[in-house]
Design an enzyme around this catalytic site. Structure first.
Site, PDB file in Angstrom:
ATOM      1  N   TYR A 109       0.835  -1.205   0.000  1.00 30.27           N
ATOM      2  CA  TYR A 109       0.000   0.000   0.000  1.00 30.27           C
ATOM      3  C   TYR A 109       0.867   1.252   0.000  1.00 30.27           C
ATOM      4  O   TYR A 109       1.854   1.342   0.730  1.00 30.27           O
ATOM      5  CB  TYR A 109      -0.933  -0.005   1.216  1.00 30.27           C
ATOM      6  CG  TYR A 109      -1.848  -1.195   1.214  1.00 30.27           C
ATOM      7  CD1 TYR A 109      -3.028  -1.195   0.486  1.00 30.27           C
ATOM      8  CD2 TYR A 109      -1.493  -2.361   1.892  1.00 30.27           C
ATOM      9  CE1 TYR A 109      -3.843  -2.317   0.443  1.00 30.27           C
ATOM     10  CE2 TYR A 109      -2.299  -3.487   1.856  1.00 30.27           C
ATOM     11  CZ  TYR A 109      -3.476  -3.467   1.132  1.00 30.27           C
ATOM     12  OH  TYR A 109      -4.275  -4.578   1.083  1.00 30.27           O
ATOM     13  N   TYR A 135       7.867  11.806   4.394  1.00 26.62           N
ATOM     14  CA  TYR A 135       6.960  10.664   4.346  1.00 26.62           C
ATOM     15  C   TYR A 135       6.670  10.252   2.909  1.00 26.62           C
ATOM     16  O   TYR A 135       6.830   9.083   2.533  1.00 26.62           O
ATOM     17  CB  TYR A 135       5.660  10.988   5.079  1.00 26.62           C
ATOM     18  CG  TYR A 135       4.563   9.989   4.825  1.00 26.62           C
ATOM     19  CD1 TYR A 135       4.638   8.689   5.300  1.00 26.62           C
ATOM     20  CD2 TYR A 135       3.427  10.343   4.072  1.00 26.62           C
ATOM     21  CE1 TYR A 135       3.636   7.768   5.054  1.00 26.62           C
ATOM     22  CE2 TYR A 135       2.419   9.437   3.825  1.00 26.62           C
ATOM     23  CZ  TYR A 135       2.530   8.149   4.316  1.00 26.62           C
ATOM     24  OH  TYR A 135       1.531   7.240   4.054  1.00 26.62           O
ATOM     25  N   TRP A 160      -6.362   9.537   2.584  1.00 27.75           N
ATOM     26  CA  TRP A 160      -7.290   9.986   3.625  1.00 27.75           C
ATOM     27  C   TRP A 160      -7.965   8.802   4.332  1.00 27.75           C
ATOM     28  O   TRP A 160      -9.191   8.734   4.450  1.00 27.75           O
ATOM     29  CB  TRP A 160      -8.328  10.926   3.032  1.00 27.75           C
ATOM     30  CG  TRP A 160      -7.798  12.257   2.566  1.00 27.75           C
ATOM     31  CD1 TRP A 160      -6.531  12.537   2.136  1.00 27.75           C
ATOM     32  CD2 TRP A 160      -8.520  13.489   2.469  1.00 27.75           C
ATOM     33  NE1 TRP A 160      -6.414  13.860   1.779  1.00 27.75           N
ATOM     34  CE2 TRP A 160      -7.616  14.477   1.973  1.00 27.75           C
ATOM     35  CE3 TRP A 160      -9.824  13.861   2.734  1.00 27.75           C
ATOM     36  CZ2 TRP A 160      -7.993  15.794   1.755  1.00 27.75           C
ATOM     37  CZ3 TRP A 160     -10.198  15.177   2.515  1.00 27.75           C
ATOM     38  CH2 TRP A 160      -9.294  16.133   2.029  1.00 27.75           C
TER      39      TRP A 160
END
Length: 312
Positions: A109, A135, A160
């Site tokens: 992911y 990040y 999100w």
């Protein structure tokens, strides 16, 4: 099919345990070897040295690796770049290299933070990446390492992410709504609120449809895909919708005033992309997925919190 699930204690990992369980022998792993609820599992600390991770992989001998583990503290990453890169990139490189030599597929992911947020249309998979902070750069490096490893893989970029459990925007808003009369929420950053359960269900559907005889990998169109709910909103719009739904479900006693502010009014250590909307047409067409509108997905999570038995 033995499925090694890394990061089983996180928001997405927790949902993946439920979604992937019926598809094979699930081998969950967390950083400290403990699952939510206290049950023991395998230890998988992606911040540890590469030989430690390879030893886990050798012992588990999985047929499929699902990596839901990541360093996700966006602001703290600016002060811990080495640790963020070790977990989000170097560990993924180790996974990919191990998997490549054995032909084991990897599902991994990634994030909308690989983009700089400057676009005016939904980001497609082949758009140029340009992360704004540590990040996003570490997650992009992980993608690149997995590509370069030669392992069969799917990279699912999402955005999100929230859930009924864990630390996330939805739960923070519910807590603050119970404490304050007024909330100030950024209104000039746009993206798609996406429940962890939606990500897990979509992952399980991809695996199930691509492994009809229990072997995942024979005819899978490998590569990078975007995976979120449908539509988009701002953080202010998300906060308004979730608190309105929460009030209807009697999760909060009253609706606070929600003031719209700009990014400049709420400075953070790491810069956030202003436009994080992802184009998910490819994953829907390739794997015949239906991705619900984000308000529909939100109502399912609120229903879960309210104990209504809703399952998104």
């Amino acid at each position: 099919m033995k499925i090694l699930l890394l990061g089983a204690g996180g928001q997405v990992g927790f949902e993946l345990m439920r979604a992937l369980g019926p598809l094979g022998a699930l081998l969950p792993a967390t950083r400290d070897g403990t699952l939510p609820g206290g049950a023991r599992c395998r230890v998988a600390d992606l911040g540890a040295a590469a030989p430690v991770l390879r030893a886990l992989l050798d012992d588990a001998a999985p047929d499929l690796i699902v990596n839901a583990a990541a360093y996700t503290a966006v602001d703290r990453a600016e002060d811990e770049p080495a640790l963020a890169r070790r977990i989000n990139a170097e560990a993924v490189d180790t996974l990919g290299r191990w998997a490549a030599t054995r032909g084991v597929p990897v599902i991994h992911y990634s994030t909308d933070y690989v983009f700089d947020g400057s676009g005016q249309r939904a980001w497609r998979e082949d758009d140029a990446a340009a992360p704004l902070g540590v990040y996003g750069a570490s997650k992009l490096a992980g993608e690149q390492a997995l590509h370069a490893s030669g392992a069969p893989h799917l990279i699912l970029r999402t955005a999100w992410v929230y859930a009924a459990r864990g630390r996330n925007f939805l739960r923070a808003m519910l807590r603050l709504a119970a404490e304050r009369d007024t909330l100030r929420v950024v209104s000039d950053q746009f993206g798609t609120p996406t429940p962890a359960r939606l990500i897990a269900n979509a992952t399980a559907a991809i695996v199930a449809r691509s492994a009809p005889r229990g072997t995942f990998g024979s005819d899978v169109p490998w590569g990078t895909y975007h995976l979120t709910a449908a539509g988009h909103t701002s953080w202010h719009g998300f906060a308004t919708a979730l608190l309105t739904s929460a009030q209807r479900a009697e999760l909060i006693a009253r609706m606070p005033e929600i003031q719209a502010i700009t990014t400049a009014d709420y400075p953070t250590r790491a810069q956030r992309p202003a436009w994080s909307v992802l184009d998910c047409a490819r994953v829907q067409q390739t794997f015949a997925l239906h991705l619900p509108p984000w308000p529909v997905a939100l109502n399912a999570v609120i229903g879960e919190l309210a104990g209504c038995g809703t399952r998104g």
